[in-house]
Each structure stands twice: as C-alpha cells, then as structure tokens.
Design a protein around this motif. Structure first.
Motif, PDB file in Angstrom:
ATOM      1  N   TYR A 226       0.843  -1.194   0.000  1.00 19.88           N
ATOM      2  CA  TYR A 226       0.000   0.000   0.000  1.00 19.88           C
ATOM      3  C   TYR A 226       0.883   1.250   0.000  1.00 19.88           C
ATOM      4  N   THR A 227       0.242   2.393  -0.183  1.00 22.08           N
ATOM      5  CA  THR A 227       0.950   3.675  -0.204  1.00 22.08           C
ATOM      6  C   THR A 227       0.640   4.454   1.070  1.00 22.08           C
ATOM      7  N   ARG A 228       1.676   5.054   1.640  1.00 24.84           N
ATOM      8  CA  ARG A 228       1.523   5.863   2.847  1.00 24.84           C
ATOM      9  C   ARG A 228       2.292   7.171   2.691  1.00 24.84           C
ATOM     10  N   ASN A 229       1.836   8.191   3.405  1.00 23.68           N
ATOM     11  CA  ASN A 229       2.541   9.470   3.428  1.00 23.68           C
ATOM     12  C   ASN A 229       3.442   9.503   4.659  1.00 23.68           C
ATOM     13  N   PHE A 230       4.736   9.318   4.438  1.00 24.56           N
ATOM     14  CA  PHE A 230       5.707   9.385   5.520  1.00 24.56           C
ATOM     15  C   PHE A 230       6.172  10.842   5.637  1.00 24.56           C
ATOM     16  N   GLU A 231       5.927  11.417   6.787  1.00 22.82           N
ATOM     17  CA  GLU A 231       6.030  12.852   6.973  1.00 22.82           C
ATOM     18  C   GLU A 231       7.337  13.465   6.443  1.00 22.82           C
ATOM     19  N   LYS A 232       8.475  12.885   6.784  1.00 23.87           N
ATOM     20  CA  LYS A 232       9.761  13.426   6.360  1.00 23.87           C
ATOM     21  C   LYS A 232      10.250  12.838   5.041  1.00 23.87           C
ATOM     22  N   GLN A 233       9.634  11.729   4.627  1.00 19.34           N
ATOM     23  CA  GLN A 233      10.095  11.043   3.420  1.00 19.34           C
ATOM     24  C   GLN A 233       9.150  11.229   2.239  1.00 19.34           C
ATOM     25  N   GLY A 234       7.952  11.711   2.496  1.00 19.66           N
ATOM     26  CA  GLY A 234       6.991  11.928   1.437  1.00 19.66           C
ATOM     27  C   GLY A 234       6.113  10.717   1.182  1.00 19.66           C
ATOM     28  N   LYS A 235       5.402  10.744   0.073  1.00 23.11           N
ATOM     29  CA  LYS A 235       4.476   9.680  -0.295  1.00 23.11           C
ATOM     30  C   LYS A 235       5.256   8.507  -0.884  1.00 23.11           C
ATOM     31  N   LEU A 236       5.155   7.361  -0.235  1.00 19.69           N
ATOM     32  CA  LEU A 236       5.926   6.188  -0.654  1.00 19.69           C
ATOM     33  C   LEU A 236       5.048   4.941  -0.652  1.00 19.69           C
ATOM     34  N   ARG A 237       5.346   4.057  -1.563  1.00 22.10           N
ATOM     35  CA  ARG A 237       4.668   2.759  -1.631  1.00 22.10           C
ATOM     36  C   ARG A 237       5.442   1.757  -0.782  1.00 22.10           C
ATOM     37  N   VAL A 238       4.745   1.089   0.130  1.00 16.63           N
ATOM     38  CA  VAL A 238       5.359   0.050   0.973  1.00 16.63           C
ATOM     39  C   VAL A 238       5.217  -1.281   0.235  1.00 16.63           C
ATOM     40  N   ILE A 253      11.543  -5.742   2.492  1.00 13.80           N
ATOM     41  CA  ILE A 253      10.541  -4.687   2.371  1.00 13.80           C
ATOM     42  C   ILE A 253      11.215  -3.476   1.742  1.00 13.80           C
ATOM     43  N   TYR A 254      10.538  -2.876   0.773  1.00 14.64           N
ATOM     44  CA  TYR A 254      11.081  -1.710   0.088  1.00 14.64           C
ATOM     45  C   TYR A 254      10.103  -0.546   0.186  1.00 14.64           C
ATOM     46  N   LEU A 255      10.642   0.651   0.239  1.00 13.24           N
ATOM     47  CA  LEU A 255       9.859   1.868   0.096  1.00 13.24           C
ATOM     48  C   LEU A 255      10.191   2.444  -1.276  1.00 13.24           C
ATOM     49  N   VAL A 256       9.145   2.618  -2.087  1.00 10.46           N
ATOM     50  CA  VAL A 256       9.323   2.995  -3.487  1.00 10.46           C
ATOM     51  C   VAL A 256       8.609   4.320  -3.749  1.00 10.46           C
ATOM     52  N   ASN A 257       9.299   5.254  -4.423  1.00  5.68           N
ATOM     53  CA  ASN A 257       8.670   6.541  -4.703  1.00  5.68           C
ATOM     54  C   ASN A 257       7.758   6.463  -5.920  1.00  5.68           C
ATOM     55  N   GLU A 258       7.125   7.570  -6.253  1.00  6.92           N
ATOM     56  CA  GLU A 258       6.132   7.563  -7.326  1.00  6.92           C
ATOM     57  C   GLU A 258       6.745   7.335  -8.700  1.00  6.92           C
ATOM     58  N   GLN A 259       8.060   7.486  -8.809  1.00  2.39           N
ATOM     59  CA  GLN A 259       8.751   7.225 -10.073  1.00  2.39           C
ATOM     60  C   GLN A 259       9.232   5.771 -10.182  1.00  2.39           C
ATOM     61  N   GLY A 260       8.982   4.978  -9.131  1.00  4.78           N
ATOM     62  CA  GLY A 260       9.359   3.572  -9.166  1.00  4.78           C
ATOM     63  C   GLY A 260      10.739   3.279  -8.620  1.00  4.78           C
ATOM     64  N   TYR A 261      11.409   4.297  -8.069  1.00  8.16           N
ATOM     65  CA  TYR A 261      12.748   4.095  -7.532  1.00  8.16           C
ATOM     66  C   TYR A 261      12.696   3.672  -6.061  1.00  8.16           C
ATOM     67  N   ILE A 262      13.564   2.761  -5.692  1.00 11.11           N
ATOM     68  CA  ILE A 262      13.671   2.317  -4.302  1.00 11.11           C
ATOM     69  C   ILE A 262      14.422   3.381  -3.511  1.00 11.11           C
ATOM     70  N   VAL A 263      13.795   3.882  -2.445  1.00 10.96           N
ATOM     71  CA  VAL A 263      14.447   4.906  -1.633  1.00 10.96           C
ATOM     72  C   VAL A 263      14.883   4.357  -0.269  1.00 10.96           C
ATOM     73  N   TRP A 264      14.364   3.185   0.116  1.00  8.81           N
ATOM     74  CA  TRP A 264      14.771   2.580   1.387  1.00  8.81           C
ATOM     75  C   TRP A 264      14.436   1.091   1.340  1.00  8.81           C
TER      76      TRP A 264
END
Length: 360
Positions: A226-238, A253-264
C-alpha cells in the motif's frame, strides 16, 4: 595505531595484521603463526591429527569418489584446531595417508588479525559438481559466533566452495565473498543454486527500481502492499515481498517513490533462513514523535545446531527519522514475541514502552 603487514611466513601469505599498543608483540604473533604452520605441515597421516593440536570433527567424515584422485574412494576428513578453532580439510587414502590438505578456508578469516577464529562447528558438507567440469567439488558451511563486538553471541553461517582440480582444490574468493555477503550460505542447496545454476539474491541489495526486482523474480505480498505518506520522506509505496531461491523465501521490504525508484529497504528476517509466515505490518507512530514508523510481525524458520527445524516469531520496528529510518534495538531487548501475538496487540505494547497513555 600502526599497520604492520606480515608476509611470507613459513612460505604462505598471511592476511594483513593490525597491531595496536594493547595487542600482542609482533614477535610473539609471528612465533605463534610459525608454530601453527609447523603443526599443520606435520600432519601427514590421520594418526598425526591429535599430536599436532587438532581434533576430528565427529560425524562429518565421509568416503567420496574424487575423480582426480583416482578410481578408489578417498576420505573427506575435516579437523579443527583445538586452541585456535581453525578449520582444516584433509583428503586421505584407505591407509590414512594425507593426499591433500588445506586450511585456506573462508571461515578462518573472520578475525583477520588473529589466529583464533569464531568457528564453532561444521554445519554441512556436500559433494557435487558446481562448475560443470565433470569433477566433484566440496561445499562447506560452518556455524560461527563472535565472542566480542557489536554482534557478540549471535550465531551466523559461513559458506565456502572448494573446486576440484588436478589432484587438489582451489577457492575463488569472489564467489565465497558473494555467498556470505548476500546471505546465500543457508544450505548447500542454496549455495549450489548460486554457483551451479546462476541464481542470486544480490539483486535484493543492488536493485535501484521496483521494476528490476520484479524482472528478477521478486514476488510482492499484495495484502500488505500500500501507499503511505511518511512525513519526512513523502508519499511512498510500501512493498513487502520474497525472492524464492532453493527451498527458501528471502523476505525484504522496500519503500518505493512515485517514479518507481527504491528509496529505502529493510530486511526484517535478519539471519533467519526463511520467511515462514508474515503475520502483519502497520505504518503508525510508535514512539510519539508524530512520524509514522513501520512495525513488522512475522515467523521465520531456521536450522538448529543439530539440523532440527525451528521457528521463531519476531517483531521488527523501523522508526522514521528526519534522514530515513532507524531499526529498533531497545524494545527488542525487553519483549519476547510469541506465536499468539498480533500486530494490534504489539502496537499497544510498543506505545506503552514509549510512554503513551493506554487507550480507554
């Protein structure tokens, strides 16, 4: 602190040795290495093992046909130095004469500056052709445990491969490095899947995009995606999921931004062998700082010291910070998860730990 390189002692190249004011004197260290090498060199038959400071590893000696040693079966005989816990491998003939021996093994280089090593036991041995040359190779897995340092007391495995060639064996340190750096040391089948078949978990740690993961066999666990808004990290897909290799599901587990890049990325299963069941996840503020954290509750399977099948339940917490996420260490020391725990119950327990008032 100074760095001293000890080389060419007794005809072999020692690893770099770091010497500090508190460590042993150089001359004493050199003398120990010389005695150790003399003892190892003196093992010419199976009868020489005990007299030279070693002992046989019970239950791990096997008759095996190794093609370049002739048509008769030889004996694979692993031994351990009683003082330094260094593993060695002997190949002996029917009379006990040593045809080949080596102590140049990955498990003997966990403490680069010491003779003593953290090897506790030889966990597994397998004989199979891994490089497709028609010769039987040897897979070794050891159980290790550091006596000091950040991971003191935590057991871990070290995998290695001896490739047969011309009446002897050689190691490829690059292969051994990847086996252990990317946690492909869980079983002989796991190692074979990498070395022989070309499968790898490396993509789990090096992929830049979710597309790369999916193209390499990563399977998303949809019910927790699902997608969540992480306050300091922005909107990310879990994105939780597994990569199947040999008989294991490797959980990430990956956090993925709206462009499809893994940020964590997170690896809640740590050194466990396999994801047995994901019981649940939630993204909520746990420590009262107003930022969403991530809680993961799962059951993991692994092999015990005697090869028995075991399952643990583990809760992992990742606290959101201004620059990313930090894995919990404090709560884990105070609470032991059980099979009956649920994510909802754990949220209340964790919040109570951080001083939140109980909800009426």
């Amino acid at each position: 602190m100074c760095i001293l390189y000890l080389v060419c002692i007794c005809g072999w190249l020692l690893p770099f040795v770091q010497v500090s004011a508190q460590s042993e004197t150089v001359s004493a260290l050199v003398q120990k290495y010389e005695i150790y090498q003399e003892q190892f060199a003196a093992i010419e038959t199976a009868e020489d093992i005990e007299a030279n400071g070693y002992e046989r590893i019970e239950g791990q000696s096997f008759p095996v046909l190794l093609e370049s040693f002739g048509e008769e079966e030889v004996t694979f005989l692993p031994i351990m130095h009683k003082e330094y816990h260094r593993l060695a491998v002997l190949i002996t003939d029917s009379s006990g004469k040593v045809l080949y021996k080596t102590d140049q093994l990955e498990t003997n280089y966990k403490y680069l500056e010491k003779l003593e090593q953290p090897t506790k036991a030889l966990a597994a041995v397998s004989f199979q052709d891994l490089n497709h040359d028609g010769l039987t190779d040897i897979v070794l897995i050891t159980n290790c445990e550091n006596a000091a340092g950040e991971y003191a007391g935590e057991p871990y495995k070290v995998g290695d491969v001896l490739f047969q060639r011309d009446g002897g064996f050689y190691r490829d340190w690059r292969i051994s490095d990847k086996i252990n750096r990317f946690s492909m040391n869980k079983s002989a089948d796991f190692i074979a899947a990498y070395v022989r078949d070309g499968n790898s978990t490396e993509i789990l740690y090096t992929a830049a995009t979710l597309k790369e993961l999916l193209n390499n066999g990563f399977k998303i666990i949809e019910e927790q995606n699902y997608t969540r808004n992480f306050e300091k990290q922005g909107k990310l897909r879990v994105v939780p999921g597994v990569l199947r290799m040999a008989e294991y599901d490797i959980f990430m587990i990956y956090l993925v931004n709206e462009q499809g890049y893994i940020v964590w990325s997170f690896q809640p299963m740590a050194d466990y062998d396999n994801l047995y069941a994901l019981k649940g996840m939630t993204c909520r503020d746990m420590d009262g700082d107003g930022m969403k954290d991530i809680v993961v509750l799962a059951r993991y399977s692994y092999s015990g010291p005697d090869g028995e099948f075991l399952i643990d339940t583990r809760c992992s917490i990742y606290y959101q910070r201004t620059d990313g996420f930090a894995e919990d260490t404090d709560f884990a020391e105070t609470y032991q998860c059980t099979e009956e725990d649920t994510v909802g119950e754990l949220v209340e327990i964790i919040r109570d730990y951080w001083g939140w008032p109980k909800e009426e």
